[in-house]
Write a protein that holds these residues in place. Structure first.
Motif, PDB file in Angstrom:
ATOM      1  N   GLU A 245      -3.923  -1.630 -13.058  1.00  0.00           N
ATOM      2  CA  GLU A 245      -2.824  -0.672 -13.012  1.00  0.00           C
ATOM      3  C   GLU A 245      -3.143   0.458 -12.035  1.00  0.00           C
ATOM      4  OE1 GLU A 245       0.741   1.416 -13.781  1.00  0.00           O
ATOM      5  OE2 GLU A 245       0.119  -0.678 -13.885  1.00  0.00           O
ATOM      6  N   GLN A 246      -4.394   0.918 -11.995  1.00  0.00           N
ATOM      7  CA  GLN A 246      -4.764   1.949 -11.026  1.00  0.00           C
ATOM      8  C   GLN A 246      -4.657   1.414  -9.601  1.00  0.00           C
ATOM      9  OE1 GLN A 246      -8.454   3.994 -11.743  1.00  0.00           O
ATOM     10  NE2 GLN A 246      -7.999   4.375 -13.908  1.00  0.00           N
ATOM     11  N   GLN A 247      -5.079   0.178  -9.393  1.00  0.00           N
ATOM     12  CA  GLN A 247      -4.971  -0.408  -8.059  1.00  0.00           C
ATOM     13  C   GLN A 247      -3.503  -0.545  -7.653  1.00  0.00           C
ATOM     14  OE1 GLN A 247      -7.182  -0.560  -5.963  1.00  0.00           O
ATOM     15  NE2 GLN A 247      -9.167  -1.041  -6.844  1.00  0.00           N
ATOM     16  N   ARG A 248      -2.655  -0.925  -8.603  1.00  0.00           N
ATOM     17  CA  ARG A 248      -1.221  -1.044  -8.298  1.00  0.00           C
ATOM     18  C   ARG A 248      -0.661   0.311  -7.916  1.00  0.00           C
ATOM     19  NH1 ARG A 248       3.364   0.319  -9.973  1.00  0.00           N
ATOM     20  NH2 ARG A 248       2.527   1.414 -11.795  1.00  0.00           N
ATOM     21  N   ARG A 249      -1.033   1.352  -8.672  1.00  0.00           N
ATOM     22  CA  ARG A 249      -0.547   2.694  -8.374  1.00  0.00           C
ATOM     23  C   ARG A 249      -1.086   3.201  -7.035  1.00  0.00           C
ATOM     24  NH1 ARG A 249      -1.611   6.626 -13.254  1.00  0.00           N
ATOM     25  NH2 ARG A 249      -0.283   7.982 -11.970  1.00  0.00           N
ATOM     26  N   CYS A 250      -2.301   2.795  -6.673  1.00  0.00           N
ATOM     27  CA  CYS A 250      -2.854   3.177  -5.381  1.00  0.00           C
ATOM     28  C   CYS A 250      -2.070   2.483  -4.255  1.00  0.00           C
ATOM     29  CB  CYS A 250      -4.337   2.815  -5.306  1.00  0.00           C
ATOM     30  SG  CYS A 250      -5.172   3.408  -3.821  1.00  0.00           S
ATOM     31  N   GLU A 251      -1.774   1.218  -4.423  1.00  0.00           N
ATOM     32  CA  GLU A 251      -0.987   0.494  -3.423  1.00  0.00           C
ATOM     33  C   GLU A 251       0.408   1.099  -3.276  1.00  0.00           C
ATOM     34  OE1 GLU A 251      -0.978  -3.574  -4.584  1.00  0.00           O
ATOM     35  OE2 GLU A 251      -3.132  -3.847  -4.230  1.00  0.00           O
ATOM     36  N   ALA A 252       0.952   1.633  -4.369  1.00  0.00           N
ATOM     37  CA  ALA A 252       2.274   2.262  -4.343  1.00  0.00           C
ATOM     38  C   ALA A 252       2.214   3.710  -3.875  1.00  0.00           C
ATOM     39  CB  ALA A 252       2.908   2.191  -5.727  1.00  0.00           C
ATOM     40  N   MET A 253       1.037   4.199  -3.532  1.00  0.00           N
ATOM     41  CA  MET A 253       0.786   5.571  -3.072  1.00  0.00           C
ATOM     42  C   MET A 253       1.084   6.619  -4.132  1.00  0.00           C
ATOM     43  SD  MET A 253       1.439   5.783   1.007  1.00  0.00           S
ATOM     44  CE  MET A 253       3.213   5.503   1.021  1.00  0.00           C
ATOM     45  N   ASP A 254       0.978   6.231  -5.387  1.00  0.00           N
ATOM     46  CA  ASP A 254       1.052   7.194  -6.483  1.00  0.00           C
ATOM     47  C   ASP A 254      -0.313   7.825  -6.717  1.00  0.00           C
ATOM     48  OD1 ASP A 254       2.201   8.573  -8.678  1.00  0.00           O
ATOM     49  OD2 ASP A 254       1.415   7.077 -10.056  1.00  0.00           O
TER      50      ASP A 254
END
Length: 344
Positions: A245-254
Motif C-alpha cells: 500500500e505504501q508503494q502504491r501511494r508512492c507511485e501515485a505521488m501521495d
C-alpha cells in the motif's frame, strides 16, 4: 569537497532532454504569482499589500515599502523570496498598530505596482505559503515537438526531482558559508545573510544526496530504511518498502522519499539510505559540523515534487509556453531542467 560551481544535479531523472531553448529573454517571460493559501480577514493592525514587482529583489522592495510607509524595516513582512529577473506578484504586510492606512496609492516605487491593500489581524510569516503559480515562455526553441510533448506528459504524470535551484547558491553563499564555519569572515554577517549561507550549505548536501538517488534510479521510490513524506506537507514517517500500500501511494505521488536537511538531532533513516546519506555527509564534513555548530535541527525534504496543473502550448515556430503550480519551497528551474537544456 564539492566546489561552489558544482552544486547542480548531474543527470536528468527522465533521461536526456529532447532539445533546448532560451528562458528570461525579458522579465515578462517568467511570471510568478504567490499562493499563500489564506487571505486577509479584513481587520486588524496589519495592512496587507498585493504587490507586483518587475526586475526587483524582494528584500529591496520590502525596504522601499518601509521607507514609503515611514516604518522600521522589521515592520514589513513577506512569505517568500521571489525571482528578481521576472514579473512576480506577492503579499507584503505592514505592521501599523494604532495607525490609519498610509496613502499607498500615491507611492512611486521603481519597478513596483501595488494593486490593493487589505487589513488583517496577523502579519505574513516567512515560509508560510501554499506555493506559487508560474507562467513561463521559452524562446528559440530547438526540439522535436513530439518528443517534447512526450517529456511534458511524463513530467505531469510523474513529477521531477525536488532539487534546490541555482538561486539558492547565488551571491557566493556557499563560499561564504565555508568561510563562516572556518572563522574567516572579516565581519559578522547580518541575521538574514547568515541564513542564506546556512541554507546554501544545507542545500548542497541535499542536492548531492538527490543526485545519488537519481543516478541509482531511486529518487521516486522507497528504499529500505527510507523516510516518507506526505505530499503537500512536512509530515514524515519511517517507511516500509515491503508494504504494497505504501508503494502504491508512492507511485501515485501521495508519498515521497526524502533527503536530509542536515542539523542536530536524530537522523531517522536507516540501512542503505543511512549509508548513502552518511557517505555524502562525510564528503562535506566542514559543512555538516558548521551547521550543527550553528544549532540547526535535522529536517527532511521530499526528493520529488509534483508539478501541479501542468499545461503547455506552442506559439509560433520556436516558442513554448508553460503554466503550472508548485508547492512551497520548490523551484521552477528544477522543472525546466527536466524538460530542456536552457541557453544562457
Amino acid at each position: 569537497m564539492t566546489t561552489e560551481s558544482e552544486f547542480d544535479l548531474d543527470g536528468r531523472a527522465w533521461g536526456p532532454v529532447p532539445g533546448r531553448g532560451r528562458i528570461r529573454v525579458s522579465p515578462e517571460d517568467f511570471r510568478v504569482r504567490e499562493d499563500l493559501g489564506h487571505c486577509p480577514d479584513g481587520e486588524g493592525e496589519h495592512l496587507w499589500l498585493w504587490v507586483e514587482k518587475r526586475e526587483r529583489n524582494t528584500v529591496d522592495v520590502a525596504s522601499d515599502l518601509a521607507r514609503a510607509a515611514g516604518v522600521h524595516p522589521r515592520q514589513v513582512s513577506f512569505a517568500g523570496l521571489k525571482d528578481r529577473n521576472a514579473v512576480t506578484e506577492q503579499y507584503f504586510s505592514l505592521h501599523l498598530p494604532g495607525s490609519s492606512d498610509p496613502d499607498w496609492r500615491a507611492w512611486e516605487l521603481e519597478g513596483v505596482r501595488i494593486h490593493r491593500a487589505e487589513r488583517a489581524s496577523r502579519k505574513i510569516r516567512r515560509g508560510r505559503l501554499k506555493g506559487n503559480r508560474f507562467e513561463l515562455r521559452i524562446r528559440e526553441l530547438d526540439a522535436d515537438r513530439d518528443a517534447l510533448t512526450e517529456r511534458l506528459e511524463r513530467v505531469r504524470a510523474g513529477g521531477v526531482p525536488n532539487g534546490f535551484g541555482q538561486q539558492r547558491f547565488g551571491g557566493n553563499n556557499l563560499a561564504r558559508a565555508r568561510a563562516l564555519f572556518a572563522g574567516q569572515l572579516r565581519r559578522s554577517p547580518s541575521k538574514s545573510k547568515k541564513g542564506f549561507y546556512l541554507s546554501a550549505a544545507r542545500s548542497l548536501i541535499f542536492n548531492q544526496v538527490l543526485a545519488r538517488r537519481i543516478a541509482e534510479g531511486s529518487w521516486n521510490r522507497l528504499l529500505p530504511g527510507d523516510v516518507a513524506m506526505l505530499d503537500g506537507t512536512h509530515s514524515f514517517f519511517v517507511a516500509d518498502p515491503d508494504d504494497t500500500e505504501q508503494q502504491r501511494r508512492c507511485e501515485a505521488m501521495d508519498l515521497h522519499p526524502t533527503g536530509p536537511l542536515v542539523g542536530l538531532g536524530e537522523v531517522p533513516v536507516t540501512g542503505e539510505v543511512l549509508a548513502l546519506e552518511t557517505e555524502v555527509a562525510e564528503g562535506e564534513a566542514d559543512l555538516v559540523e558548521g551547521l550543527k555548530r550553528f544549532r540547526l535541527e535535522h529536517q527532511r525534504r521530499a526528493l520529488r515534487m509534483r508539478v501541479l496543473d501542468l499545461e503547455w502550448g506552442f506559439t509560433g515556430p520556436d516558442t513554448l509556453e508553460l503554466r503550472f503550480g508548485l508547492g512551497q519551497g520548490s523551484y521552477a528551474t528544477s522543472v525546466l531542467r527536466e524538460i530542456l537544456d536552457l541557453i544562457d
